[in-house]
Design a protein around this motif. Structure first.
Motif, short mmCIF file in Angstrom:
data_model
loop_
_atom_site.label_atom_id
_atom_site.label_comp_id
_atom_site.label_asym_id
_atom_site.label_seq_id
_atom_site.Cartn_x
_atom_site.Cartn_y
_atom_site.Cartn_z
N LEU A 169 36.39 33.02 36.83
CA LEU A 169 36.35 31.57 36.42
C LEU A 169 37.58 31.08 36.87
O LEU A 169 38.81 31.32 36.62
N CYS A 170 37.41 30.04 37.48
CA CYS A 170 38.46 28.99 37.76
C CYS A 170 38.59 27.79 37.24
O CYS A 170 37.53 27.16 37.18
N PHE A 171 39.62 27.58 36.48
CA PHE A 171 39.47 26.26 35.64
C PHE A 171 40.41 25.03 36.26
O PHE A 171 41.30 25.22 36.86
N THR A 338 44.84 19.74 39.13
CA THR A 338 45.48 21.14 39.32
C THR A 338 44.25 22.00 38.93
O THR A 338 43.11 21.77 38.16
N GLU A 339 44.46 23.30 39.45
CA GLU A 339 43.65 24.37 39.36
C GLU A 339 44.36 25.64 39.06
O GLU A 339 45.17 25.91 39.63
N MET A 340 43.54 26.15 38.07
CA MET A 340 44.34 27.66 37.59
C MET A 340 43.58 28.72 38.65
O MET A 340 42.34 28.68 38.98
N GLN A 341 44.31 29.96 39.02
CA GLN A 341 43.93 30.98 39.78
C GLN A 341 42.86 31.41 38.64
O GLN A 341 42.92 31.42 37.33
N LYS A 352 40.22 31.17 26.42
CA LYS A 352 40.36 30.36 25.12
C LYS A 352 41.41 29.41 25.57
O LYS A 352 41.45 28.28 25.41
N ILE A 353 42.56 30.17 26.21
CA ILE A 353 43.78 29.31 26.35
C ILE A 353 43.58 28.21 27.38
O ILE A 353 43.88 27.03 27.32
N ALA A 354 42.73 28.54 28.38
CA ALA A 354 42.35 27.77 29.64
C ALA A 354 41.37 26.46 29.08
O ALA A 354 41.78 25.31 29.35
N THR A 362 35.41 24.89 37.61
CA THR A 362 35.05 24.14 38.73
C THR A 362 34.66 25.19 39.87
O THR A 362 34.21 24.76 40.80
N ARG A 363 34.85 26.50 39.57
CA ARG A 363 34.60 27.53 40.52
C ARG A 363 34.55 28.86 40.12
O ARG A 363 35.02 29.15 39.00
N LYS A 364 33.49 29.52 40.41
CA LYS A 364 33.17 30.96 40.07
C LYS A 364 33.23 31.96 41.43
O LYS A 364 32.74 31.46 42.29
N LEU A 365 33.71 32.91 40.93
CA LEU A 365 33.70 34.13 42.03
C LEU A 365 32.84 35.42 41.24
O LEU A 365 32.89 35.44 39.86
N ALA A 366 32.23 36.30 41.96
CA ALA A 366 31.91 37.47 41.27
C ALA A 366 32.62 38.65 41.91
O ALA A 366 32.64 38.97 43.21
#
Length: 384
Positions: A169-171, A338-341, A352-354, A362-366
């Motif tokens: 999950l990318c936040f 800003t986007e988190m890894q 939870k922190i994110a 905003t982005r998902k990988l599997a």
């Protein structure tokens, strides 16, 4: 008929790099990775995983001798799983299930000959911080070091029999979005404390900030999930390597008197500059990079690390830090988002922190897994 060709000659190495650019030439969101970054992964002198593993690359041609796919397949003995598990990465393929099945079968056979009982993909022959996962949602320009692929890749993997081992999950959040009222309240509270201060990271004090980073990181993350202790000397070396791209307005540290208690580390998204390089980074491209870096606005920054030492957790110090940093970078930078890894869905504490940072996914990988024994029960990544 499809033919597999191992990548060994200069011509095939070049085609391994060029094929994705041909495949994605009509996709405006595709950003070609730097050739150097890819080549270093497959260079035993640059990639330490060759000391305890094996890797091969293959191109796949149709009867007209056109490239229709590519893949890297590898055994990484540092990659400890419930069963011996190999990896496939740098998978690219035309939109054809038969072709994809041929590639997956080829990798499966290669790995079985080396004692593997499963394969994960699409992953990297290295650490998880780069080229890891199949993009399944959020088909926007990738961050530097992030995989990008067409939406149909999800079907190619799942139709073959791969299952999601874990979701990545990318936040993200807009820089100018309203800041949480809770953060504002906490900022007002800690601002009244004369012992608390916030400082942006400075290039001329990398030794100090490396020491502070190491102290916070090891206290906050060493015993958290899969966290590992970091050495100050290695952090300093990393900071020196990053020096040319450090933006002094976007990485922040919080102190109680002189003691470091929290940090919020960000860098510009390099892909917003590298997308003009077409994968090359020779002498002339480096000159072009300096010009682009100076004159082309980079509106995206990437969150690398966020940490608070245990004794200051759940006291709202993150609200103080975020509002201090946000006020400053709004005035002094062009960043708008800003986007988190990525964070694995197996790590609810980090998620939870994110979420508490007022972000949204905003982005998902599997990360997909395929068990060779089809009767074996599939299990997802254990929750940390």
């Amino acid at each position: 008929m499809i033919i597999a060709e191992e990548v060994q000659s200069k011509a095939r190495k070049r085609e391994f790099l060029e094929f994705p650019s041909k495949l994605y030439q009509q996709d405006p969101n595709y950003i070609r990775p730097l050739d150097k970054d890819i080549n270093d992964i497959f260079n035993p002198e640059k990639n330490r995983f060759f000391k305890n593993g094996e890797c091969a690359r293959f191109l796949f041609k149709n009867k007209e001798n056109d490239t229709v796919g590519r893949v890297a397949v590898f055994v990484n003995n540092f990659y400890e799983q419930q069963q011996p598990t190999g990896g496939i990465g740098f998978f690219d393929c035309i939109n054809d299930q038969e072709t994809a099945n041929f590639i997956f079968d080829y990798c499966k056979e290669w790995l079985q000959k080396r004692g593997m009982e499963a394969m994960d993909g699409s992953i990297n022959f290295g650490e998880r911080d780069k080229f890891w996962g199949v993009l399944t949602d959020g088909f926007e320009q990738p961050l530097y070091g992030m995989n990008y692929n067409f939406p149909y890749y999800k079907a190619l993997f799942e139709n073959y029999g791969f299952k999601t081992y874990f979701e990545q999950l990318c936040f993200s959040r807009p820089i100018f979005a309203e800041v949480s009222r809770v953060f504002m309240v906490m900022h007002a509270k800690h601002q009244r404390n004369p012992d608390i201060s916030a400082q942006p990271m400075k290039k001329n004090a990398l030794k100090k900030f490396a020491k502070d980073f190491t102290e916070i990181y090891n206290k906050a993350w060493a015993a958290h999930g899969e966290g590992k202790c970091m050495e100050e000397s290695k952090v300093l070396k990393m900071f020196k390597t990053m020096k040319p791209i450090i933006n002094e307005h976007i990485s922040w540290f919080v102190y109680e008197n002189e003691k470091p208690i929290a940090m919020w580390m960000n860098i510009p998204d390099l892909n917003q500059w590298f997308k003009y390089m077409n994968g090359k980074f020779g002498f002339f491209q480096k000159l072009k990079f300096l010009w682009v870096k100076r004159f082309k606005k980079n509106e995206k920054m990437v969150g690398l690390v966020f940490g608070v030492v245990p004794e200051w957790q759940r006291k709202g110090i993150e609200g103080y830090m975020i509002w201090e940093g946000t006020q400053h970078l709004r005035k002094h930078t062009d960043f708008t988002v800003t986007e988190m890894q990525w964070i694995g869905d197996f790590n609810p504490k980090m998620i939870k922190i994110a979420e508490n940072l007022d972000t949204t996914v905003t982005r998902k990988l599997a990360t997909y897994r395929y068990l060779f024994d089809r009767n074996q029960e599939f299990e997802r990544h254990p929750i940390l």
